[in-house]
Design a protein around this motif. Structure first.
Motif, short mmCIF file in Angstrom:
data_model
loop_
_atom_site.label_atom_id
_atom_site.label_comp_id
_atom_site.label_asym_id
_atom_site.label_seq_id
_atom_site.Cartn_x
_atom_site.Cartn_y
_atom_site.Cartn_z
N MET A 141 103.33 109.38 6.18
CA MET A 141 102.10 109.38 5.40
C MET A 141 102.28 110.17 4.11
SD MET A 141 99.13 108.22 5.16
CE MET A 141 97.56 108.18 5.90
N THR A 142 103.01 111.27 4.17
CA THR A 142 103.23 112.10 3.00
C THR A 142 103.97 111.32 1.91
OG1 THR A 142 103.33 114.04 4.42
CG2 THR A 142 104.20 114.28 2.20
N ASP A 143 104.94 110.49 2.31
CA ASP A 143 105.69 109.69 1.34
C ASP A 143 104.76 108.72 0.60
OD1 ASP A 143 108.03 110.95 2.07
OD2 ASP A 143 108.67 109.35 3.42
N ARG A 144 103.83 108.14 1.33
CA ARG A 144 102.90 107.19 0.71
C ARG A 144 101.96 107.89 -0.26
NH1 ARG A 144 101.51 103.27 5.83
NH2 ARG A 144 103.57 102.34 5.92
N LEU A 145 101.51 109.07 0.11
CA LEU A 145 100.65 109.84 -0.79
C LEU A 145 101.41 110.25 -2.05
CD1 LEU A 145 98.65 112.04 1.74
CD2 LEU A 145 97.84 110.04 0.46
N ALA A 146 102.66 110.63 -1.87
CA ALA A 146 103.49 110.99 -3.03
C ALA A 146 103.69 109.79 -3.95
CB ALA A 146 104.84 111.54 -2.56
N LEU A 147 103.89 108.61 -3.35
CA LEU A 147 104.03 107.39 -4.15
C LEU A 147 102.74 107.11 -4.92
CD1 LEU A 147 105.50 104.81 -5.06
CD2 LEU A 147 104.70 103.72 -2.96
N LEU A 148 101.60 107.26 -4.27
CA LEU A 148 100.33 107.05 -4.96
C LEU A 148 100.15 108.04 -6.11
CD1 LEU A 148 97.85 106.36 -2.03
CD2 LEU A 148 98.55 104.78 -3.82
N LEU A 149 100.53 109.27 -5.91
CA LEU A 149 100.44 110.27 -6.96
C LEU A 149 101.35 109.90 -8.13
CD1 LEU A 149 99.43 112.98 -8.05
CD2 LEU A 149 101.29 114.07 -6.78
N ARG A 150 102.60 109.55 -7.84
CA ARG A 150 103.54 109.15 -8.91
C ARG A 150 103.04 107.91 -9.64
NH1 ARG A 150 107.57 109.79 -4.86
NH2 ARG A 150 108.01 107.56 -4.98
N THR A 151 102.46 106.98 -8.90
CA THR A 151 101.94 105.76 -9.53
C THR A 151 100.81 106.09 -10.49
OG1 THR A 151 102.54 104.45 -7.59
CG2 THR A 151 100.89 103.52 -9.06
N GLY A 152 99.90 106.93 -10.06
CA GLY A 152 98.81 107.34 -10.94
C GLY A 152 99.31 108.05 -12.18
N GLN A 153 100.29 108.93 -12.00
CA GLN A 153 100.87 109.62 -13.14
C GLN A 153 101.56 108.65 -14.09
OE1 GLN A 153 103.29 112.38 -10.93
NE2 GLN A 153 101.77 114.03 -11.11
N LEU A 154 102.27 107.69 -13.54
CA LEU A 154 102.98 106.70 -14.34
C LEU A 154 102.01 105.88 -15.18
CD1 LEU A 154 105.51 104.99 -15.07
CD2 LEU A 154 105.01 103.64 -13.03
N ILE A 155 100.97 105.39 -14.54
CA ILE A 155 99.99 104.56 -15.25
C ILE A 155 99.31 105.37 -16.36
CG2 ILE A 155 97.79 103.34 -15.00
CD1 ILE A 155 98.87 102.44 -12.21
N GLY A 156 99.05 106.63 -16.09
CA GLY A 156 98.40 107.47 -17.08
C GLY A 156 99.31 107.95 -18.19
N SER A 157 100.62 107.83 -18.01
CA SER A 157 101.57 108.41 -18.96
C SER A 157 102.09 107.43 -20.00
CB SER A 157 102.76 109.01 -18.22
OG SER A 157 103.56 107.97 -17.66
N SER A 158 101.89 106.14 -19.81
CA SER A 158 102.51 105.17 -20.70
C SER A 158 101.55 104.03 -21.03
CB SER A 158 103.76 104.58 -20.05
OG SER A 158 104.32 103.57 -20.86
N LEU A 159 101.59 103.62 -22.27
CA LEU A 159 100.81 102.46 -22.67
C LEU A 159 101.67 101.20 -22.72
CD1 LEU A 159 98.63 104.04 -25.50
CD2 LEU A 159 97.98 103.53 -23.15
N GLU A 160 102.97 101.37 -22.53
CA GLU A 160 103.90 100.24 -22.56
C GLU A 160 103.91 99.57 -21.19
OE1 GLU A 160 106.29 97.34 -23.33
OE2 GLU A 160 105.66 98.69 -24.94
N ILE A 161 103.27 98.40 -21.11
CA ILE A 161 103.08 97.73 -19.82
C ILE A 161 104.40 97.39 -19.14
CG2 ILE A 161 102.83 95.42 -20.84
CD1 ILE A 161 100.97 96.69 -17.73
N GLN A 162 105.41 96.97 -19.90
CA GLN A 162 106.69 96.61 -19.28
C GLN A 162 107.35 97.81 -18.64
OE1 GLN A 162 107.63 93.29 -18.99
NE2 GLN A 162 108.87 94.25 -17.42
N GLN A 163 107.29 98.96 -19.28
CA GLN A 163 107.85 100.19 -18.72
C GLN A 163 107.11 100.56 -17.43
OE1 GLN A 163 107.52 103.60 -21.26
NE2 GLN A 163 108.58 104.94 -19.83
N VAL A 164 105.80 100.43 -17.44
CA VAL A 164 105.01 100.75 -16.25
C VAL A 164 105.38 99.81 -15.11
CG1 VAL A 164 102.68 100.77 -15.27
CG2 VAL A 164 103.09 101.78 -17.52
#
Length: 108
Positions: A1-24
């Motif tokens: 479960m911890t791995d999935r929460l970490a993935l969700l956190l990284r995903t949220g950070q990724l989406i918030g950090s870049s406006l380049e859709i291909q990079q995301v």
């Protein structure tokens, strides 16, 4: 479960950090492949009736001409809004009758 929460956190950070859709899309695909241990993964975007592979990862070195999908399955996912996971589409009762699954030897 911890791995999935970490993935969700990284995903949220990724989406918030870049406006380049291909990079995301590419980074997200890498993270999902790693998290679930998949051999292949695709992000498909639909423009009208046409599906476009926007990001793809494979354990094999595949060119774009080697990327095959089942439009019927993709259309079903788009219509239902529910993801599909299978380890072997050729033997999965939901998909084995689809012509493209047999033609392209689709597994997952």
């Amino acid at each position: 479960m911890t791995d999935r929460l970490a993935l969700l956190l990284r995903t949220g950070q990724l989406i918030g950090s870049s406006l380049e859709i291909q990079q995301v899309l590419d980074t997200l695909m890498d993270q999902v492949i790693e998290a679930i241990g998949a051999e292949n993964g695709f992000v498909l975007l639909r423009e009208g009736d046409v599906w476009e592979v926007r990001s793809a990862r494979s354990s094999e070195d595949l060119g774009e001409e080697d990327l095959h999908i089942s439009r019927t399955i993709a259309d079903g996912v788009a219509t239902s809004g529910k993801s599909v996971i299978t380890s072997d589409a050729l033997h999965d009762e939901r998909f084995r009758q689809r012509p493209s699954v047999g033609l392209y030897n689709l597994r997952s």
